[in-house]
Design an enzyme around this catalytic site. Structure first.
Site, PDB file in Angstrom:
ATOM      1  N   ASP A 139       0.834  -1.194   0.000  1.00 39.09           N
ATOM      2  CA  ASP A 139       0.000   0.000   0.000  1.00 39.09           C
ATOM      3  C   ASP A 139       0.877   1.255   0.000  1.00 39.09           C
ATOM      4  O   ASP A 139       2.040   1.225   0.415  1.00 39.09           O
ATOM      5  CB  ASP A 139      -0.919   0.014   1.220  1.00 39.09           C
ATOM      6  CG  ASP A 139      -1.852  -1.185   1.257  1.00 39.09           C
ATOM      7  OD1 ASP A 139      -2.207  -1.685   0.170  1.00 39.09           O
ATOM      8  OD2 ASP A 139      -2.210  -1.629   2.365  1.00 39.09           O
ATOM      9  N   LYS A 140       0.302   2.353  -0.416  1.00 42.19           N
ATOM     10  CA  LYS A 140       1.031   3.615  -0.539  1.00 42.19           C
ATOM     11  C   LYS A 140       1.823   3.948   0.717  1.00 42.19           C
ATOM     12  O   LYS A 140       2.990   4.346   0.643  1.00 42.19           O
ATOM     13  CB  LYS A 140       0.042   4.743  -0.851  1.00 42.19           C
ATOM     14  CG  LYS A 140       0.656   6.129  -0.912  1.00 42.19           C
ATOM     15  CD  LYS A 140      -0.406   7.185  -1.167  1.00 42.19           C
ATOM     16  CE  LYS A 140       0.187   8.579  -1.154  1.00 42.19           C
ATOM     17  NZ  LYS A 140      -0.841   9.629  -1.387  1.00 42.19           N
TER      18      LYS A 140
END
Length: 325
Positions: A139-140
Site C-alpha cells: 500500500d502507498k
C-alpha cells in the site's frame, strides 16, 4: 501488439466446485475474469496437460494449470527519475525497500510518480515485462520490501512461487489495544460492499491467512511480527481490524490514535505526527527464480516508525514509574 507469457499454477483444494474461470481468477488476480474466459475459449488453457475450452466446467482441486497467455501491451508509462532503495539486484530480480507515500502502480488519482515509473527509468528493458515486473504490491503508506522481476522467465517463476506460498513475507506492525497472545487469522476477504477503496472479511471471499506474534506491549498498543500465508489487498490491515486490533494510524480500518490517559505532550506530538498505518515489510525470503539460490533480505524500520516505538516505550516506562512511586 501482444506478449506471450506462460502462467502455471495448481488448483488448491479450497477451490473445489468452482467454475474453471472463477478458479483461475482466484489464482491469477492480476487478470480479469473476462480476459481469462477469452484465454479458455481460445484454447490457451491446459488442465493436466489437456486443452480445456469450457469456462463453466468445474474443478476438483489438485489440477495442474498451464496458460499460454496473450497479454496486450500496456499503455506506455513514463520513466521517471525517482530514487529506489535497492536491497538486492542481479540479472533477474530487484528487491527494493519502498518508502512511505509512494504508490506502486499507476492508477486512478496516481497517473505517475510510482514505483513502476521509477523502475522504467532505472532499468529500461523492464518495459518489456508485463506490469514492469511487479509481482506483488505494498500500500502507498506501507514501507518495506518488494521483489520485482527483470525478465519474463523470472516473473513467471515468481508468480507461481507466490501462488504456491513459497515466498515468505514478514511484517512489523503496531496494533491498537493490549494483546495477550499471538495467533492466526483465517478469514476470507473480498471487496467491501459499500466502501469502494476498502476490503472486508466476507464468507464468499478469497482465502486469506495471517499469522502474528507479540513482540512488545505498551499502554494501549502492541508491537507485532506478522507473516502472510496469502497476500490479499490490505490483508494485515483488514485481519487486525477484524479481531478488534486495527493498526495504529490506519484511518480506513478504525485505527485512529487513541492516546492513553495521562499521556505527555511529547508523546501526543509523536502520535499525532504518525499519519499512516504502522506497518512495515521487514523480511522477504524466496528461492531465486532462475538458479534456485535462497535469498533472504531484511529492511530496518524507517525513522518515523523507530520514533513511534521509542515514544511508546518512553510513555510505558513513565507510566510504570508513576505507579511505583
Amino acid at each position: 501488439m501482444t506478449q506471450q507469457m506462460t502462467l502455471t499454477a495448481e488448483i488448491s483444494a479450497d477451490l473445489l466446485g468452482y467454475r474453471l474461470d472463477q478458479a483461475l481468477a482466484q489464482l491469477f488476480p492480476d487478470y480479469s475474469r473476462s480476459r481469462i474466459k477469452v484465454w479458455i475459449e481460445n484454447d490457451l488453457v491446459k488442465v493436466n496437460g489437456i486443452i480445456v475450452n469450457r469456462a463453466r466446467g468445474k474443478v476438483f482441486g489438485g489440477e495442474q494449470i498451464e496458460i499460454q497467455a496473450e497479454i496486450e501491451e500496456e499503455i506506455r508509462f513514463e520513466p521517471q527519475n525517482i530514487p529506489l532503495n535497492i536491497v538486492h539486484e542481479d540479472d533477474d530480480i530487484i528487491i527494493i525497500n519502498k518508502p512511505k507515500n509512494l504508490v506502486v502502480h499507476p492508477g486512478a488519482g496516481n497517473p505517475d510518480g510510482t514505483v513502476l515509473n521509477a523502475l522504467l527509468y532505472y532499468y529500461p528493458p523492464i518495459a518489456e515485462v508485463p506490469r514492469a515486473g511487479i509481482i506483488h504490491r505494498l500500500d502507498k503508506d506501507t514501507t518495506g520490501l518488494m521483489v520485482v522481476a527483470k525478465n519474463i522467465p523470472a516473473q513467471t517463476h515468481l508468480v507461481t512461487a507466490l501462488q504456491k506460498r513459497r515466498i515468505t513475507r514478514e511484517y512489523e506492525a503496531i496494533a491498537s489495544g493490549i494483546m495477550t497472545q499471538g495467533g492466526k487469522v483465517d478469514e476470507p476477504m473480498a471487496r467491501h460492499p459499500t466502501k469502494r477503496t476498502a476490503m472486508a472479511v466476507h464468507p464468499m471471499g478469497k482465502p486469506a491467512i495471517t499469522h502474528y506474534r507479540i513482540m512488545e506491549r505498551f499502554r494501549n498498543y502492541t508491537r507485532l511480527r506478522l507473516r502472510l500465508e496469502t497476500g490479499r489487498t490490505h490483508q494485515i490491515r483488514v485481519h487486525m481490524a477484524h479481531i478488534a486490533h486495527p493498526l495504529l494510524g490506519d484511518q480506513l480500518y478504525g485505527g485512529r490514535p487513541r492516546p492513553p490517559k495521562g499521556s505527555s505532550e511529547a508523546f501526543l506530538t509523536v502520535l499525532r505526527a504518525f499519519q499512516r498505518q504502522a506497518l512495515h515489510a521487514t523480511m522477504l525470503r524466496l528461492e531465486h527464480p532462475i538458479n534456485g539460490e535462497l535469498i533472504e533480505c531484511h529492511a530496518p524500520l524507517p525513522a518515523d516508525f523507530v520514533e513511534l516505538i521509542e515514544a511508546l516505550k518512553t510513555d510505558y516506562q513513565r507510566y510504570k514509574e508513576d505507579l511505583y512511586y
